[in-house]
Motif scaffolding. Structure first.
Motif, PDB file in Angstrom:
ATOM      1  N   CYS A 286     -30.285 -12.575 125.170  1.00  0.00           N
ATOM      2  CA  CYS A 286     -30.678 -11.095 124.851  1.00  0.00           C
ATOM      3  C   CYS A 286     -31.848 -10.625 125.444  1.00  0.00           C
ATOM      4  CB  CYS A 286     -30.761 -11.506 123.107  1.00  0.00           C
ATOM      5  SG  CYS A 286     -29.616 -12.178 122.302  1.00  0.00           S
ATOM      6  N   ILE A 287     -31.698  -9.494 125.918  1.00  0.00           N
ATOM      7  CA  ILE A 287     -32.795  -8.876 126.844  1.00  0.00           C
ATOM      8  C   ILE A 287     -32.984  -7.548 126.356  1.00  0.00           C
ATOM      9  CG2 ILE A 287     -32.042 -10.233 128.944  1.00  0.00           C
ATOM     10  CD1 ILE A 287     -31.075  -7.574 129.989  1.00  0.00           C
TER      11      ILE A 287
ATOM     12  N   LEU B 172     -26.814  -9.579 126.741  1.00  0.00           N
ATOM     13  CA  LEU B 172     -26.723  -8.634 125.571  1.00  0.00           C
ATOM     14  C   LEU B 172     -27.920  -7.913 125.423  1.00  0.00           C
ATOM     15  CD1 LEU B 172     -25.026  -9.057 122.309  1.00  0.00           C
ATOM     16  CD2 LEU B 172     -27.250  -8.368 122.265  1.00  0.00           C
ATOM     17  N   ASN B 173     -27.696  -6.634 125.390  1.00  0.00           N
ATOM     18  CA  ASN B 173     -28.857  -5.701 124.851  1.00  0.00           C
ATOM     19  C   ASN B 173     -28.239  -4.747 123.572  1.00  0.00           C
ATOM     20  OD1 ASN B 173     -29.991  -2.894 125.528  1.00  0.00           O
ATOM     21  ND2 ASN B 173     -31.530  -4.013 125.471  1.00  0.00           N
ATOM     22  N   VAL B 174     -29.404  -4.635 122.948  1.00  0.00           N
ATOM     23  CA  VAL B 174     -28.979  -3.528 121.807  1.00  0.00           C
ATOM     24  C   VAL B 174     -29.861  -2.175 122.367  1.00  0.00           C
ATOM     25  CG1 VAL B 174     -29.153  -2.851 119.296  1.00  0.00           C
ATOM     26  CG2 VAL B 174     -28.902  -5.191 119.962  1.00  0.00           C
TER      27      VAL B 174
ATOM     28  N   PRO C  13     -32.375   0.425 118.998  1.00  0.00           N
ATOM     29  CA  PRO C  13     -32.632  -0.807 118.370  1.00  0.00           C
ATOM     30  C   PRO C  13     -33.943  -0.186 117.186  1.00  0.00           C
ATOM     31  CG  PRO C  13     -33.573  -0.476 120.543  1.00  0.00           C
ATOM     32  CD  PRO C  13     -32.914   0.656 120.428  1.00  0.00           C
TER      33      PRO C  13
ATOM     34  N   VAL D 296     -31.569  -5.094 114.996  1.00  0.00           N
ATOM     35  CA  VAL D 296     -31.100  -5.883 116.236  1.00  0.00           C
ATOM     36  C   VAL D 296     -30.589  -7.086 115.826  1.00  0.00           C
ATOM     37  CG1 VAL D 296     -32.103  -6.616 118.404  1.00  0.00           C
ATOM     38  CG2 VAL D 296     -32.637  -4.349 117.302  1.00  0.00           C
TER      39      VAL D 296
ATOM     40  N   ILE E 171     -26.777  -8.917 116.940  1.00  0.00           N
ATOM     41  CA  ILE E 171     -26.690 -10.065 118.030  1.00  0.00           C
ATOM     42  C   ILE E 171     -26.104 -11.366 117.247  1.00  0.00           C
ATOM     43  CG2 ILE E 171     -28.286 -12.116 118.937  1.00  0.00           C
ATOM     44  CD1 ILE E 171     -30.451  -9.536 119.547  1.00  0.00           C
TER      45      ILE E 171
ATOM     46  N   GLY F 169     -36.499 -13.931 124.504  1.00  0.00           N
ATOM     47  CA  GLY F 169     -37.709 -14.167 125.063  1.00  0.00           C
ATOM     48  C   GLY F 169     -38.681 -14.574 123.756  1.00  0.00           C
ATOM     49  N   ARG F 170     -40.013 -14.969 123.933  1.00  0.00           N
ATOM     50  CA  ARG F 170     -40.701 -15.377 122.904  1.00  0.00           C
ATOM     51  C   ARG F 170     -41.102 -14.119 121.930  1.00  0.00           C
ATOM     52  NH1 ARG F 170     -46.702 -17.114 123.722  1.00  0.00           N
ATOM     53  NH2 ARG F 170     -46.702 -16.534 121.309  1.00  0.00           N
TER      54      ARG F 170
ATOM     55  N   SER G 223     -40.809  -9.391 122.384  1.00  0.00           N
ATOM     56  CA  SER G 223     -40.421  -8.117 123.239  1.00  0.00           C
ATOM     57  C   SER G 223     -41.840  -7.669 123.630  1.00  0.00           C
ATOM     58  CB  SER G 223     -39.587  -7.205 122.370  1.00  0.00           C
ATOM     59  OG  SER G 223     -40.291  -6.724 121.153  1.00  0.00           O
TER      60      SER G 223
ATOM     61  N   ASN H  96     -43.629  -6.573 120.278  1.00  0.00           N
ATOM     62  CA  ASN H  96     -44.107  -7.776 120.155  1.00  0.00           C
ATOM     63  C   ASN H  96     -43.863  -8.634 118.661  1.00  0.00           C
ATOM     64  OD1 ASN H  96     -46.529  -5.556 121.470  1.00  0.00           O
ATOM     65  ND2 ASN H  96     -46.253  -7.490 122.652  1.00  0.00           N
ATOM     66  N   GLY H  97     -42.693  -8.329 118.265  1.00  0.00           N
ATOM     67  CA  GLY H  97     -42.660  -8.941 116.818  1.00  0.00           C
ATOM     68  C   GLY H  97     -42.540 -10.602 116.878  1.00  0.00           C
ATOM     69  N   GLY H  98     -41.513 -10.884 118.076  1.00  0.00           N
ATOM     70  CA  GLY H  98     -41.568 -12.436 118.084  1.00  0.00           C
ATOM     71  C   GLY H  98     -40.643 -12.709 116.771  1.00  0.00           C
TER      72      GLY H  98
ATOM     73  N   VAL I 274     -37.128 -11.647 116.333  1.00  0.00           N
ATOM     74  CA  VAL I 274     -35.706 -11.506 116.468  1.00  0.00           C
ATOM     75  C   VAL I 274     -34.864 -12.951 116.396  1.00  0.00           C
ATOM     76  CG1 VAL I 274     -33.731 -10.463 117.767  1.00  0.00           C
ATOM     77  CG2 VAL I 274     -35.625  -9.105 117.193  1.00  0.00           C
ATOM     78  N   HIS I 275     -35.633 -13.772 117.088  1.00  0.00           N
ATOM     79  CA  HIS I 275     -34.764 -15.051 117.247  1.00  0.00           C
ATOM     80  C   HIS I 275     -34.697 -15.544 116.012  1.00  0.00           C
ATOM     81  CE1 HIS I 275     -39.065 -15.696 118.298  1.00  0.00           C
ATOM     82  NE2 HIS I 275     -38.957 -15.085 119.549  1.00  0.00           N
TER      83      HIS I 275
HETATM   84  N1  LIG Z   1     -32.943  -4.461 121.493  1.00  0.00           N
HETATM   85  C1  LIG Z   1     -32.759  -5.888 121.662  1.00  0.00           C
HETATM   86  N2  LIG Z   1     -31.542  -6.176 122.393  1.00  0.00           N
HETATM   87  C2  LIG Z   1     -31.538  -7.456 122.900  1.00  0.00           C
HETATM   88  N3  LIG Z   1     -32.365  -8.470 122.643  1.00  0.00           N
HETATM   89  C3  LIG Z   1     -33.411  -8.100 121.827  1.00  0.00           C
HETATM   90  C4  LIG Z   1     -33.664  -6.710 121.399  1.00  0.00           C
HETATM   91  N4  LIG Z   1     -34.897  -6.692 120.755  1.00  0.00           N
HETATM   92  C5  LIG Z   1     -35.233  -8.007 120.947  1.00  0.00           C
HETATM   93  N5  LIG Z   1     -34.495  -8.665 121.407  1.00  0.00           N
HETATM   94  C6  LIG Z   1     -34.674 -10.187 121.812  1.00  0.00           C
HETATM   95  O1  LIG Z   1     -35.444 -10.755 120.960  1.00  0.00           O
HETATM   96  C7  LIG Z   1     -36.745 -11.337 121.253  1.00  0.00           C
HETATM   97  C8  LIG Z   1     -37.819 -11.122 120.608  1.00  0.00           C
HETATM   98  O2  LIG Z   1     -38.182  -9.639 120.360  1.00  0.00           O
HETATM   99  P1  LIG Z   1     -39.125  -9.151 119.234  1.00  0.00           P
HETATM  100  O3  LIG Z   1     -38.668  -9.790 117.652  1.00  0.00           O
HETATM  101  O4  LIG Z   1     -38.765  -7.839 119.022  1.00  0.00           O
HETATM  102  O5  LIG Z   1     -40.443  -9.508 119.660  1.00  0.00           O
HETATM  103  C9  LIG Z   1     -36.860 -10.751 123.044  1.00  0.00           C
HETATM  104  O6  LIG Z   1     -37.376 -11.182 123.681  1.00  0.00           O
HETATM  105  C10 LIG Z   1     -35.178 -10.287 123.035  1.00  0.00           C
HETATM  106  O7  LIG Z   1     -34.782 -11.660 123.707  1.00  0.00           O
END
Ligand SMILES: Nc1ncnc2c1ncn2[C@@H]1O[C@H](COP(=O)(O)O)[C@@H](O)[C@H]1O
Ligand SMILES: Cc1cc2nc3c(=O)[nH]c(=O)nc-3n(C[C@H](O)[C@H](O)[C@H](O)COP(=O)(O)OP(=O)(O)OC[C@H]3O[C@@H](n4cnc5c(N)ncnc54)[C@H](O)[C@@H]3O)c2cc1C
Lengths: 245, 321
Positions: free
Chosen positions: A6-7, A60-62, A89, A95, A99, A114-115, A117, A121-123, A125-126
């Motif tokens: 997920c990017i 995948l991207n939202v 998003p 988001v 996913i 990613g750890r 965005s 910078n929420g960290g 989504v995973h």
């Molecule tokens: N709009 C998005 N589409 C796809 N992947 C996302 C999106 N937003 C966040 N992610 C994935 O979730 C990770 C953590 O995002 P976050 O929780 O926003 O810091 C990111 O590094 C991406 O891998």
């Protein structure tokens, strides 16, 4: 093995951040968008694992249509196919719902993100996606090896690392030095043009938060320079003026 | 009614960032006419936990189970969810950390609670529930409204000042039910430099860049750090070259720090490095190049050779004692 990465589509790390419309909109003027740097690590490791296991790799991207060049870049780096969930998003829960739905339908074994965005910078989504799927989520992961059924990982913790083992399927939020960023080569760029980029519609519109406005931090005052032969002066200032020593 | 705070502990004491989260919850509870209950997981002495009272908790619920000593994320999320139900809380506060983030994300889904991370101030609750959070790696702030009844706030260091009054909280044992699947990810080993001050929690940080020329010169950074009671950090190329371990690298792709004092030596001040330090209260820059961009972000600066300045500065700090 089926891998989903997920990017995010985020402003380049050197971007000057500004807002318009009375601080309610992000100002995109002159901003270059890139694959999130942590997502880039996830993608690089995913390419290696796909090659090792002769699996498939979906990115995948939202996001709205403007994120397609970023997805094409991921295809050029080595993903086999791309998916764009056609929606702004709006928050992490929204988001994560998209996913989780896609990952479940496609029965992915490994979901790399990613750890965090680098825009919000929420960290988060995973962890949300993993909870929705009822599987483990490990972040920030700096090493990930697959040995048969077992995934061996190292995760960064405050002041050290933790070594973990788990079984697939799982979600990992990646950071360096999990792999080295891959730069697309000419062949990759050419083939990316013909690889599939599918657009799907969002499955839910549930959000839990609304961002209403933005603010920039106050400007910093000028630096106080101290002569290099008078370091005692600096210590005095730190003690009496800043009161930090 | 209570606000629940998930507190972490290390080496037999509550982490300072978690105590700050309790202080934050206490101020919020004051606004809302509530009290503060904390929840702690894993083995730790009751006397150490009762210190949460000093920062404002009335009660600490304690799951004294060695299975929860390590950061088993799913088990922690389940245990905190059960504490949340038991207390009848509507709001969960926790300090941002590698474990806290992971637990908060799962809880947000489990409890159907709107989650805001990187919170830097108390929420505005007059009409709606608006939370200020840091975004773009500290380059800006956003105001986000939580629209669900239940709420989770992951609080950044220094969002409120830690206030202690010396009172003790009552510690109460909490029983939880954790399914075996919560332990599906097994922690097989932990490498941790014992006694080291961890960067995200450090109050003073001395950080070195490529200007230090090589790993063999790090004694200069360590000496100053020792005199200042500081943790040590570095720039990305320094950890990429293996001069320092990866977990010391500060910046956009490394640790984000929020100390009272950040001393940057031989670091140019690239925007990606600054992104990790812009929450520092005071910044001191030592660089031989007067044009180094870091001076623009600094409060105090010395233009000169680090190899000359560092030993003198270490002596001058020592002379304070
Ligand atoms: N709009 C998005 N589409 C796809 N992947 C996302 C999106 N937003 C966040 N992610 C994935 O979730 C990770 C953590 O995002 P976050 O929780 O926003 O810091 C990111 O590094 C991406 O891998
Ligand atoms: C996507 C991306 C993410 C990045 N993330 C990060 C990150 O998280 N953290 C990070 O740090 N970087 C990051 N970088 C790298 C960043 O752009 C810079 O390259 C890096 O910060 C430079 O490190 P430095 O200041 O130590 O080295 P340099 O830029 O080489 O600077 C060395 C400095 O030392 C000074 N100097 C030399 N000798 C002396 C001396 N004897 N005494 C005093 N001063 C001296 C020089 O004047 C110079 O200013 C990232 C880059 C990218 C593209």
């Amino acid at each position: 093995m089926k891998i989903l990465v997920c990017i995010t589509h985020v402003p380049d790390t050197t971007s000057k951040i500004q807002f318009t419309e009375n601080n309610t909109q992000f100002d995109k003027t002159g901003v270059q968008f890139i694959i999130g740097p942590y997502d880039d690590y996830a993608l690089a490791r995913a390419v290696e694992l796909r090659d090792q296991t002769s699996g498939t790799l979906t990115v995948l991207n939202v996001g709205e249509a403007e994120t397609e060049p970023t997805l094409r870049k991921a295809l050029a780096i080595g993903a086999d196919e791309a998916v764009r969930v056609n929606a702004f998003p709006s928050d992490s829960l929204f988001v994560a719902n998209q996913i989780a739905h896609y990952a479940k339908e496609g029965n992915y074994d490994l979901i790399l993100m990613g750890r965090e965005s680098i825009d919000f910078n929420g960290g988060m989504v995973h962890g949300m996606v993993a909870e929705m799927l009822g599987i483990p989520s490990i972040s920030p992961v700096m090493k990930l090896e697959i040995e048969g059924e077992v995934v061996k990982m190292a995760r960064e913790i405050e002041g050290g690392k933790e070594h973990l083992e788990a079984r697939l399927p799982l979600v990992a939020g990646c950071q360096e030095p999990i792999a080295e960023w891959k730069i697309p080569n000419m062949r990759g760029i050419m083939s990316a043009r013909t690889k599939p980029l599918n657009v799907v519609e969002p499955v839910s519109d549930e959000v839990a938060t609304n961002t209403v406005s933005y603010e920039l931090p106050p400007a910093k005052g000028a630096v106080k320079l101290i002569d290099k032969d008078n370091v005692e002066e600096l210590v005095k200032l730190l003690q009496n003026e800043a009161k930090v020593l | 009614m209570s606000i629940l705070v998930y507190i972490e502990h290390a080496e037999g004491a509550i982490k300072k960032t978690s105590l700050e989260a309790v202080s934050y919850a206490k101020e919020l509870a004051g606004q809302e006419g509530k009290d503060v209950t904390a929840v702690a997981l894993g083995n730790i002495e009751e006397s150490a936990l009762s210190e949460a009272g000093s920062a404002g908790a009335t009660k600490v619920l304690h799951v004294n189970d060695e299975k929860l000593n390590a950061g088993v994320i799913q088990a922690h999320a389940d245990a905190v969810a059960q504490a949340f139900e038991k207390v009848g809380a509507q709001t969960l506060i926790l300090a941002k950390s590698s474990l806290g983030d992971a637990v908060a994300a799962r809880l947000s889904v489990k409890l159907k609670a709107g989650l805001v991370s990187n919170v830097v101030a108390l929420p505005e609750t007059n009409g709606g529930y608006k939370v200020k959070r840091s975004i773009y790696t500290g380059k800006a702030f956003a105001f986000s409204e939580i629209t669900t009844d239940k709420k989770i706030l992951a609080v950044k260091k220094n969002a409120v000042a830690l206030k202690t009054d010396g009172s003790a909280a009552a510690v109460e044992a909490l029983e939880v039910n954790l399914p075996e699947s919560d332990f599906a990810a097994k922690i097989t080993a932990t490498d941790k430099a014992a006694g080291e001050i961890s960067l995200p929690e450090a109050d003073i940080i001395v950080s070195g860049g490529r200007g230090l020329k090589g790993a063999e010169n790090w004694g200069l950074i360590e000496d100053l750090a020792k005199e200042m009671g500081a943790a040590t950090g570095c720039s990305k190329p320094v950890s990429d070259s293996g001069w320092r371990p990866h977990h010391e690298h500060v910046g956009q792709t490394g640790v984000k720090v929020a100390p009272s004092l950040y001393v940057a030596v031989g670091i140019s001040g690239a925007i990606q490095h600054l992104a990790g330090v812009n929450a520092s209260k005071y910044i001191v820059v030592i660089n031989k190049d007067p044009e180094a961009p870091f001076f623009k972000a600094a409060d105090y600066g010395i233009v000169g050779d680090a190899f000359e300045i560092l030993p003198k500065l270490t002596e001058a700090v020592k002379a304070l004692k």
